[in-house]
Design a protein around this motif. Structure first.
Motif, PDB file in Angstrom:
ATOM      1  N   GLN A 418      31.534 102.615  -2.386  1.00  0.00           N
ATOM      2  CA  GLN A 418      33.031 102.964  -2.594  1.00  0.00           C
ATOM      3  C   GLN A 418      33.987 101.932  -2.732  1.00  0.00           C
ATOM      4  O   GLN A 418      33.628 100.897  -2.216  1.00  0.00           O
ATOM      5  CB  GLN A 418      33.166 104.127  -1.354  1.00  0.00           C
ATOM      6  N   ASP A 419      34.976 102.346  -3.164  1.00  0.00           N
ATOM      7  CA  ASP A 419      36.108 101.448  -3.411  1.00  0.00           C
ATOM      8  C   ASP A 419      36.472 101.052  -2.212  1.00  0.00           C
ATOM      9  O   ASP A 419      36.584 102.104  -1.239  1.00  0.00           O
ATOM     10  CB  ASP A 419      37.173 102.139  -4.523  1.00  0.00           C
ATOM     11  N   ASP A 420      36.853 100.007  -1.852  1.00  0.00           N
ATOM     12  CA  ASP A 420      37.683  99.592  -0.564  1.00  0.00           C
ATOM     13  C   ASP A 420      39.306 100.217  -0.471  1.00  0.00           C
ATOM     14  O   ASP A 420      40.060  99.886  -1.406  1.00  0.00           O
ATOM     15  CB  ASP A 420      37.843  98.245  -0.380  1.00  0.00           C
ATOM     16  N   PRO A 421      39.193 101.205   0.519  1.00  0.00           N
ATOM     17  CA  PRO A 421      40.461 101.936   0.542  1.00  0.00           C
ATOM     18  C   PRO A 421      41.660 101.103   1.070  1.00  0.00           C
ATOM     19  O   PRO A 421      42.829 101.407   0.992  1.00  0.00           O
ATOM     20  CB  PRO A 421      40.075 102.979   1.731  1.00  0.00           C
ATOM     21  N   TRP A 422      41.224  99.894   1.351  1.00  0.00           N
ATOM     22  CA  TRP A 422      42.262  98.772   1.913  1.00  0.00           C
ATOM     23  C   TRP A 422      42.831  97.836   0.889  1.00  0.00           C
ATOM     24  O   TRP A 422      43.823  97.345   1.054  1.00  0.00           O
ATOM     25  CB  TRP A 422      41.761  97.953   3.164  1.00  0.00           C
ATOM     26  N   ARG A 423      42.436  98.123  -0.449  1.00  0.00           N
ATOM     27  CA  ARG A 423      42.689  97.492  -1.467  1.00  0.00           C
ATOM     28  C   ARG A 423      44.161  97.451  -1.797  1.00  0.00           C
ATOM     29  O   ARG A 423      44.795  96.366  -2.090  1.00  0.00           O
ATOM     30  CB  ARG A 423      41.746  97.891  -2.652  1.00  0.00           C
ATOM     31  N   ASP A 424      44.808  98.695  -1.673  1.00  0.00           N
ATOM     32  CA  ASP A 424      46.196  98.972  -2.112  1.00  0.00           C
ATOM     33  C   ASP A 424      47.123  99.049  -0.842  1.00  0.00           C
ATOM     34  O   ASP A 424      48.310  99.388  -0.854  1.00  0.00           O
ATOM     35  CB  ASP A 424      46.403  99.931  -2.858  1.00  0.00           C
ATOM     36  N   VAL A 425      46.511  98.916   0.238  1.00  0.00           N
ATOM     37  CA  VAL A 425      47.037  99.214   1.442  1.00  0.00           C
ATOM     38  C   VAL A 425      48.222  98.167   1.714  1.00  0.00           C
ATOM     39  O   VAL A 425      49.546  98.505   2.116  1.00  0.00           O
ATOM     40  CB  VAL A 425      46.105  98.907   2.636  1.00  0.00           C
ATOM     41  N   GLY A 454      41.261 107.841   4.509  1.00  0.00           N
ATOM     42  CA  GLY A 454      40.314 106.977   4.879  1.00  0.00           C
ATOM     43  C   GLY A 454      41.034 105.934   5.762  1.00  0.00           C
ATOM     44  O   GLY A 454      40.310 104.967   6.228  1.00  0.00           O
ATOM     45  N   ILE A 455      42.277 105.815   5.774  1.00  0.00           N
ATOM     46  CA  ILE A 455      43.062 104.849   6.614  1.00  0.00           C
ATOM     47  C   ILE A 455      43.895 105.292   7.904  1.00  0.00           C
ATOM     48  O   ILE A 455      44.657 106.175   7.473  1.00  0.00           O
ATOM     49  CB  ILE A 455      43.940 103.941   5.528  1.00  0.00           C
ATOM     50  N   THR A 456      43.754 104.638   8.996  1.00  0.00           N
ATOM     51  CA  THR A 456      44.649 105.054  10.160  1.00  0.00           C
ATOM     52  C   THR A 456      45.180 103.978  10.794  1.00  0.00           C
ATOM     53  O   THR A 456      44.642 102.820  10.540  1.00  0.00           O
ATOM     54  CB  THR A 456      43.902 105.778  11.269  1.00  0.00           C
ATOM     55  N   ASP A 490      47.132  93.691   9.164  1.00  0.00           N
ATOM     56  CA  ASP A 490      46.254  92.688   9.489  1.00  0.00           C
ATOM     57  C   ASP A 490      44.766  93.103   8.694  1.00  0.00           C
ATOM     58  O   ASP A 490      43.894  93.957   8.862  1.00  0.00           O
ATOM     59  CB  ASP A 490      45.483  92.541  10.959  1.00  0.00           C
ATOM     60  N   ARG A 491      44.930  92.775   7.258  1.00  0.00           N
ATOM     61  CA  ARG A 491      43.952  93.268   6.191  1.00  0.00           C
ATOM     62  C   ARG A 491      42.464  92.722   6.734  1.00  0.00           C
ATOM     63  O   ARG A 491      41.390  93.385   6.433  1.00  0.00           O
ATOM     64  CB  ARG A 491      44.095  92.686   5.093  1.00  0.00           C
ATOM     65  N   LYS A 492      42.544  91.430   7.482  1.00  0.00           N
ATOM     66  CA  LYS A 492      41.199  90.841   7.311  1.00  0.00           C
ATOM     67  C   LYS A 492      40.296  91.726   8.580  1.00  0.00           C
ATOM     68  O   LYS A 492      39.118  91.782   8.413  1.00  0.00           O
ATOM     69  CB  LYS A 492      41.316  89.590   8.138  1.00  0.00           C
TER      70      LYS A 492
END
Length: 544
Positions: A418-425, A454-456, A490-492
């Motif tokens: 699946q696509d990474d939901p953090w890509r556009d965060v 999917g992001i908290t 902190d995306r990493k």
């Protein structure tokens, strides 16, 4: 006085005999030992009258009594003439299980016990003597009271074990006859009284001999080598295989490293299987050389005892007689072609074979295993224990994200399907930006807020309100929609730190600024202005 009597017929308890027309009775017990009843009918023997009743006309006779007198006379002669250790001649009169009786004259018998017939071990006295055979024996014991004489045939010769070490030497070859076969080996007679044991392991260079009869036969004449002599215990260890050509003598000329040969599984242990590629030549097939990809815990998972199998020779150690064999090396290593079989980005299906604390090993269709690391289960990294998400035997579809042929590693991923939901965060939720979201979970030290599907993000308890908060439930509950400010992204490590308190403070500051702006366009915000307005209004009312 002895009289001549003829045996006429067999009756109950004995025989009728005729003494010059007078009928007499001969009891069965009074016919001397060794005479056949049928053959005695019609024959005449000297006898003694033992009972006589004229009135009843009853006459009892004994043939044995005549012999007893003669035997007693001979026995007395023997006891007077001979001593223990003297030699005496006689004829073998009868053979029993425990030995042979020898007639020393006039019916006097001596016994040669089976153990005294020969220095060799025998099971039947007939192996040494036969009935009617004339023998000379040594007197071993004389019992005058009981009238018994013990004889020995083997005692005519010295005990061969007393000088055995002078006739045989360790390491030298001798000739012998196979005397007896047992499950554990073969007894070989080197000479009368001297037998040695060829243990089954010393019969052949081959290790799979189940019984000595596979190598030698009872009675066969063979050459052997003396391995050990124990004079006190009367034991000699022999070897038959050491007179045979050693199969390892031709191994280096017959086999080369890399040769593929056919062998038979002789034995299996926890660490591998012993494969016989020819009689007397075995090699070790280690469990690590049985399959390229499958972990073999025991050879029985792959092989059976007695099975024929093709193996490759990996190493030859002639000095130590060791041969290393490989089964998997007879096929192509799938890791050599892994880059042709799989490409990074491929979606593949496999079966979970093992679960460890850091992930799960998935066996693919090719037999190769890849690692699905726990960090590759989900973009949110919410899986801490792989066993909670998967179990052994599960079929899973994963994506190949890494291939290392040299290290024999394949990296697999569930989340990359699946696509990474953090890509556009980072673009949508920049630092200091303010948004709204729903509280999904209350923790002891704060709350989790869903910022997007999917992001908290996490709001620490200190960032819930301006006042001091002891527990999150004092100010919020699950399901509340709140306004929050992004403090840190902190995306990493895929973490968002949020603040409800600072979002609220920013809102208050904004309202204050708005109020101040409106004051500058027509509203007084000082006490003096308010008094001035009230004074002017008061003056107007007075003028009226």
């Amino acid at each position: 006085t002895p009289i001549e009597a003829t045996v006429t017929e067999r009756i109950k308890g004995g025989y009728n005999v005729d003494i010059k027309g007078v009928r007499a009775f001969l009891p069965q017990s009074q016919l001397s030992h060794g005479k056949n009843a049928k053959e005695s009918i019609g024959k005449t023997f000297p006898m003694l009258v033992t009972e006589f009743d004229r009135r009843r006309k009853n006459v009892v006779v004994s043939e044995r009594a005549i012999l007893d007198k003669v035997r007693d006379k001979r026995k007395n002669e023997i006891f007077e003439k001979y001593n223990v250790d003297d030699m005496i001649k006689g004829t073998v009169s009868r053979i029993v299980e425990y030995g042979a009786f020898v007639d020393l004259g006039d019916g006097v018998e001596g016994l040669i016990h089976r153990n005294d017939l020969s220095w060799s071990v025998i099971s039947n006295p007939r192996e040494v003597v036969q009935p009617g055979e004339t023998v000379e024996a040594r007197i071993l014991k004389m019992d005058v009271e009981k009238g018994k004489i013990s004889l020995g045939l083997k005692q005519k010769k010295d005990n061969p074990w007393e000088t055995v070490d002078g006739r045989y030497q360790v390491g030298k070859k001798y000739h012998g006859r196979v005397k007896n076969l047992m499950d554990f080996g073969a007894f070989v007679e080197l000479e009368e009284g001297i037998e040695g044991l060829v243990h089954i392991s010393d019969l052949s260079w081959a290790r799979n001999i189940k019984h000595p009869s596979e190598v030698v036969a009872s009675g066969a004449e063979i050459d052997i080598v003396v391995k050990e002599i124990d004079k006190e215990k009367k034991r000699i260890s022999l070897s038959y295989k050491e007179v045979l050509p050693h199969p390892w003598d031709e191994v280096t000329s017959k086999y080369k490293i890399g040769d593929v040969v056919t062998g038979k599984v002789n034995n299996m242990t926890d660490f591998g299987a012993f494969i016989e590629i020819q009689q007397g030549i075995e090699g070790l097939l280690h469990v690590s050389d049985m399959d390229w990809v499958k972990k073999i815990n025991h050879p029985k998972e792959v092989l059976e005892k007695g099975q024929e199998v093709k193996v490759k020779i990996l190493n030859i150690d002639s000095a130590n007689h060791r041969l290393s064999l490989g089964l998997k090396q007879t096929t192509t290593d799938p890791w050599e072609t892994v880059e042709n079989t799989y490409k990074v980005g491929d979606q593949v299906t496999g079966v979970v074979k093992n679960i460890v604390n850091y992930g799960a090993f998935v066996q693919l269709e090719s037999g190769l295993e890849g690692l699905l690391h726990v960090s590759e289960f989900s973009w949110q990294n919410e899986v801490e224990n792989p066993a909670e998400a998967l179990k052994v035997g599960d079929q899973v579809t994963v994506m190949v994200y890494e291939i290392d042929r040299n290290k024999q590693k394949i990296g697999l991923s569930l989340r990359r399907l699946q696509d990474d939901p953090w890509r556009d965060v980072e673009r949508k939720f920049g630092k200091d930006s303010v948004h709204q979201g729903k509280i999904t979970n209350l923790l002891e030290n704060g709350v989790e807020v869903e910022v997007t599907e999917g992001i908290t993000g996490f709001v620490h308890i200190s960032q819930l309100a301006a006042q001091r908060v002891n527990t999150p439930s004092e100010v919020v509950k699950a399901g509340d929609v709140v306004t929050y400010k992004v403090l840190e992204l902190d995306r990493k490590n895929r973490r968002l730190k949020l603040s409800i308190k600072e979002a609220s403070m920013d809102s208050d500051t904004k309202e204050l600024k708005k109020y101040q702006a409106e004051s500058e366009t027509g509203f007084s915000d000082t006490i003096g202005d308010l008094l001035k307005e009230q004074l002017e209004s008061f003056k107007k009312n007075l003028d009226k």
